[in-house]
Design an enzyme around this catalytic site. Structure first.
Site, PDB file in Angstrom:
ATOM      1  N   ASP A   1     -27.270  -6.469 -32.602  1.00 55.30           N
ATOM      2  CA  ASP A   1     -25.789  -6.794 -32.611  1.00 55.30           C
ATOM      3  C   ASP A   1     -25.138  -6.210 -33.963  1.00 55.30           C
ATOM      4  O   ASP A   1     -25.779  -5.695 -35.089  1.00 55.30           O
ATOM      5  CB  ASP A   1     -25.548  -8.209 -32.349  1.00 55.30           C
ATOM      6  CG  ASP A   1     -24.282  -8.559 -31.816  1.00 55.30           C
ATOM      7  OD1 ASP A   1     -23.234  -7.688 -31.619  1.00 55.30           O
ATOM      8  OD2 ASP A   1     -23.931  -9.718 -31.455  1.00 55.30           O
TER       9      ASP A   1
HETATM   10  C1  BGC Z   1     -20.597  -9.355 -30.596  1.00 56.32           C
HETATM   11  C2  BGC Z   1     -21.259  -8.785 -29.198  1.00 56.32           C
HETATM   12  C3  BGC Z   1     -20.757  -7.724 -28.886  1.00 56.32           C
HETATM   13  C4  BGC Z   1     -20.624  -6.565 -30.199  1.00 56.32           C
HETATM   14  C5  BGC Z   1     -19.820  -5.259 -29.840  1.00 56.32           C
HETATM   15  C6  BGC Z   1     -20.491  -8.374 -31.663  1.00 56.32           C
HETATM   16  O1  BGC Z   1     -19.897  -8.934 -32.869  1.00 56.32           O
HETATM   17  O2  BGC Z   1     -21.453 -10.332 -31.063  1.00 56.32           O
HETATM   18  O3  BGC Z   1     -21.358  -9.783 -28.334  1.00 56.32           O
HETATM   19  O4  BGC Z   1     -21.128  -6.938 -28.053  1.00 56.32           O
HETATM   20  O5  BGC Z   1     -19.816  -7.112 -31.198  1.00 56.32           O
HETATM   21  O6  BGC Z   1     -18.668  -5.421 -29.558  1.00 56.32           O
END
Ligand code: BGC
Length: 765
Positions: free
Chosen positions: A287
């Site tokens: 992530d």
């Molecule tokens: C979130 C994810 C998301 C990613 C990309 C992160 O901050 O936890 O769920 O897919 O950002 O936007």
């Protein structure tokens, strides 16, 4: 629907002539052909090019387009996320083809959680439909629109089971139940990936956030998770596994730690469980910024160490940090990360690109330049009809005293509340590709549906909150909440004046969308004081009071439940939300949604979820006893239970009929009820089957949802609903971590919510 017309076009898309050379060709989309192709490609790649494949970059202030161009030229980027228009995506893929040595296509990803251009209700709302066909429609339309924007991958579905409404991200998931989340997540994967993620109008999915992110302590974002292996595998793991069994090509790894180890540095999770036990062959994606965070988590000493730990633990692609390119070359050179480990990670990335059909045609989802839409946000690109239909099904009627609803299409109606005319809030979290100005508010929907038959008086009545600190928080990154500068009392007076002239009042209250999002945990899940003051003043007018709730989590609504005559839970209902809500308010549509999360009475009760253990001293409201498991200062149990939701008609459920008293391991026992529409209107309801393993080697939940069926009945009509039960529904991970069903007696409960059920039993021999 539009997307149906395009199904199957994929295979016929011709390869652009200039590309029918080098790595490109008509490669058969089989695992064998893929493995041979990727093995061959890896032999041609330098270490730096392999590292480049592991980098997932977001275009933005940190990485402007010029910088990305240089990275592309040097083969330093594997995929891009947060770029959502065909011209932008095409420009980058063009650069790969023109400038890079091996022309390995980029893939493009985005958070398509509940729609792309057309915004559907948030996932919690989708779960409320208790209708897999509805959820599949959302998956199919979203994939169509995402692919039509040139995207290849989505960071969805989010299948984190969560029992803590303080966590803002419950809005993104399918609620508290393991089985419901599993079937909903699987439906999204199947619908979005279609027959193959390489199809023209399919996208590859990423099941997230692996694992157990929804159980963060205290509902506090990015926090710690600690739980027994039994709870982890019985309650939290099944939805991820279901998504992978449905073929999801990717897994996004959680930002949480699990039993002391951050998920991004957990080789047991990412290798032993995911690869060895579950046989996952797609990619793991960290992530946002998670590799860096290993230092703060305390499982890596410095940036270089963080990269080493992450790669060795099984992270393939690194989302949004520069560490892989900075430190991996040296780590590989020194042998701290072996070439085999690097190849393994790069192979997974190349595999999914192959599965996306990008080595057949890197412009798979783009088509020729001339086909790019003139206007990315054009009305004609939306699927409004589907959005309205889905939104209607996501609405849950929580209360309806003396049939306050449906409203008459005559007389005068006061429409008030800070969310009544808010387009921004209607879209909910993760709706980045949607257009605010295309969204229908409740006020607009009421005008559309009631036409000029109803005299509509509008007053805002209150700001979402008057707490300046919270307003500043909500407006930190965008001007999301616009404060009315008038004194609170003046706004209330205006709303009360409108209410006094009206036959009924619809107050649209709840949360701003930014209150139920990533990084939006709350300690207080009541309505903000400004709105409570408004409701109290409206109540004092004595006019029938309908609360339309917009919110991304269960709220504590004890007071409002007493004040309101009717309450309609609408979550954040998306582009067509206002129209769908008005359809239900005026009775053109009979509501049929059910709650996918219990609504606590107060924060102090959390976690409150229906599938708890019985304890040795369960509280019995019929025979209250001090020395039982309860709080003495609050009624026991939720305000509205899991699975609950009313209709404009009434239903009755017969006693449960079992086809046999016993079940054998290879057999089936059928549990049936007869459901009748006892009211005066046609309507749908969700018949729910719950099971309980009464005595086992470890305590099992008092009820577990194992099946549901939505039935539509005319007045007076009756239907028999039969649920076949086999041994698989009875299996669980026991104390020795063996997954099996234990012989003995099982309770069977069938009802229209988790609390009011008819009961029977059978025995597993
Ligand atoms: C979130 C994810 C998301 C990613 C990309 C992160 O901050 O936890 O769920 O897919 O950002 O936007």
């Amino acid at each position: 629907m539009k997307w149906l017309c395009y199904a199957g076009i994929a295979a016929s898309l011709a390869l652009q002539p200039a590309l029918a050379e080098g790595v490109f060709g008509n490669h058969p989309l089989t695992p064998e052909a893929r493995d041979a192709f990727v093995s061959e490609l890896l032999t041609k790649m330098t270490v730096d090019e392999k590292i480049g494949q592991l980098r997932l970059i977001s275009v933005g202030p940190d990485n402007p387009k010029e910088a990305i161009r240089e990275m592309i030229k040097k083969g330093q980027v594997g995929a891009i996320f947060n770029t959502v228009t065909r011209p932008d995506i095409r420009a980058m893929q063009d650069q790969v083809m023109a400038l890079s040595r091996l022309k390995i296509p980029l893939f493009f990803a985005f958070d398509v959680i509940h729609g792309q251009r057309t915004v559907f209700p948030i996932s919690l709302g989708l779960a409320s439909s208790f209708n897999l066909d509805t959820v599949k429609t959302v998956g199919r339309v979203s994939a169509y629109e995402a692919a039509d924007d040139g995207l290849n991958m989505t960071w969805a579905p989010m299948v984190d089971v969560s029992r803590d409404p303080r966590w803002g991200r419950v809005s993104e998931g399918f609620g508290e139940d393991t089985w419901l989340t599993s079937v909903m997540g699987r439906a999204i994967v199947e619908a979005m990936q279609g027959k193959s993620p390489a199809d023209r109008y399919s996208v590859m999915t990423s099941v997230k956030h692996f694992a157990a992110y929804g159980a963060v302590e205290g509902g506090k974002e990015y926090n710690t998770v600690d739980m027994s292996p039994q709870r982890l595998f019985n309650d939290y793991m099944p939805p991820y596994k279901a998504g992978l069994e449905a073929g999801s090509g990717a897994v996004m790894v959680g930002l949480n730690s699990l039993n002391g180890t951050p998920a991004s540095s957990d080789a047991w999770l990412l290798k032993t469980v995911l690869r060895d036990k579950w046989g996952f062959t797609g990619i793991t994606v960290s992530d946002h910024g998670a590799i860096k965070e290993l230092i703060k988590h305390g499982t890596a000493s410095d940036p270089k160490d963080a990269v080493r730990v992450a790669v060795k633990s099984g992270i393939n692609m690194s989302m949004s940090d520069e560490y892989y390119s900075k430190y991996l070359p040296e780590l590989v050179k020194n042998g701290d990360v072996t070439l085999a480990e690097l190849d393994d990670a790069a192979r997974h990335v190349l595999n999914v690109k192959y599965d996306m059909g990008l080595f057949n045609d890197p412009y798979r989802h783009l088509g020729p330049k001339e086909s790019d839409p003139q206007d990315t946000n054009a009305e004609s690109r939306l699927h409004r009809e589907a959005a309205r239909k889905v939104a209607r099904e996501s609405l849950v009627l929580l209360k309806n005293r003396q049939q306050t609803l449906p409203l008459k299409k005559s007389g005068t109606l006061a429409v008030v509340g800070p969310l009544a005319d808010s387009q921004r809030d209607m879209m909910g979290s993760w709706s980045g590709a949607g257009t605010i100005s295309q969204t229908v508010t409740v006020l607009q929907g009421i005008r559309n549906v009631a036409g000029d038959k109803v005299n509509i008086l509008y007053a805002k009545g209150a700001n979402v909150t008057n707490h300046q600190g919270i307003v500043d928080f909500l407006n930190q990154y965008e001007k999301a909440v616009v404060q009315d500068p008038r004194p609170a009392q003046e706004m209330i007076d205006e709303a009360v004046a409108a209410a006094k002239q009206a036959d009924a009042v619809v107050a649209v209250v709840g949360e701003a969308q930014g209150m139920a999002h990533e990084a939006s945990s709350r300690t207080d899940i009541t309505l903000p004081q400004s709105q409570r003051d408004l409701i109290a003043a409206l109540k004092a007018t004595g006019k029938p009071l309908v609360l339309v709730l917009m919110n991304g989590r269960p709220l504590a609504l004890v007071k409002e439940d007493q004040q309101a005559d009717a309450i309609l839970e609408t979550w954040f209902a998306g582009t067509e939300g206002g129209n769908a809500i008005a359809d239900v308010l005026f009775g053109d549509v009979n509501p049929s949604g059910k709650l996918p999360m219990s609504f606590p009475r107060s924060v102090g009760q959390i976690p409150v979820y229906y599938s708890h253990l019985n304890t040795g001293r369960p509280y019995n409201p019929q025979r209250p006893n001090k020395y039982t498991s309860r709080y003495f200062d609050e009624a026991n149990g939720p305000l509205y239970p899991f699975g609950y939701g009313l209709s404009y008609t009434t239903f009755s459920v017969s006693d449960v009929n079992m086809s046999a008293p016993t079940l054998t391991r290879g057999g089936i026992v059928n549990a049936s009820v007869s459901v009748s529409n006892t009211g005066k209107r046609e309507g749908a309801t969700v018949v729910q089957l719950y099971l309980q393993d009464i005595t086992a080697s470890m305590s099992r939940p008092v009820k577990m949802l194992k099946a549901f069926k939505k039935v539509n009945l005319k007045p007076g009509e009756r239907a028999t609903v039969t649920f076949p039960i086999d041994v698989n529904a009875l299996k669980f991970w026991n104390q020795q971590m063996i997954y099996d069903a234990e012989p003995g007696k099982f309770n069977v409960f069938i009802g229209l919510d988790s609390a009011r059920v008819k009961q029977s039993e059978f025995e597993l021999k």
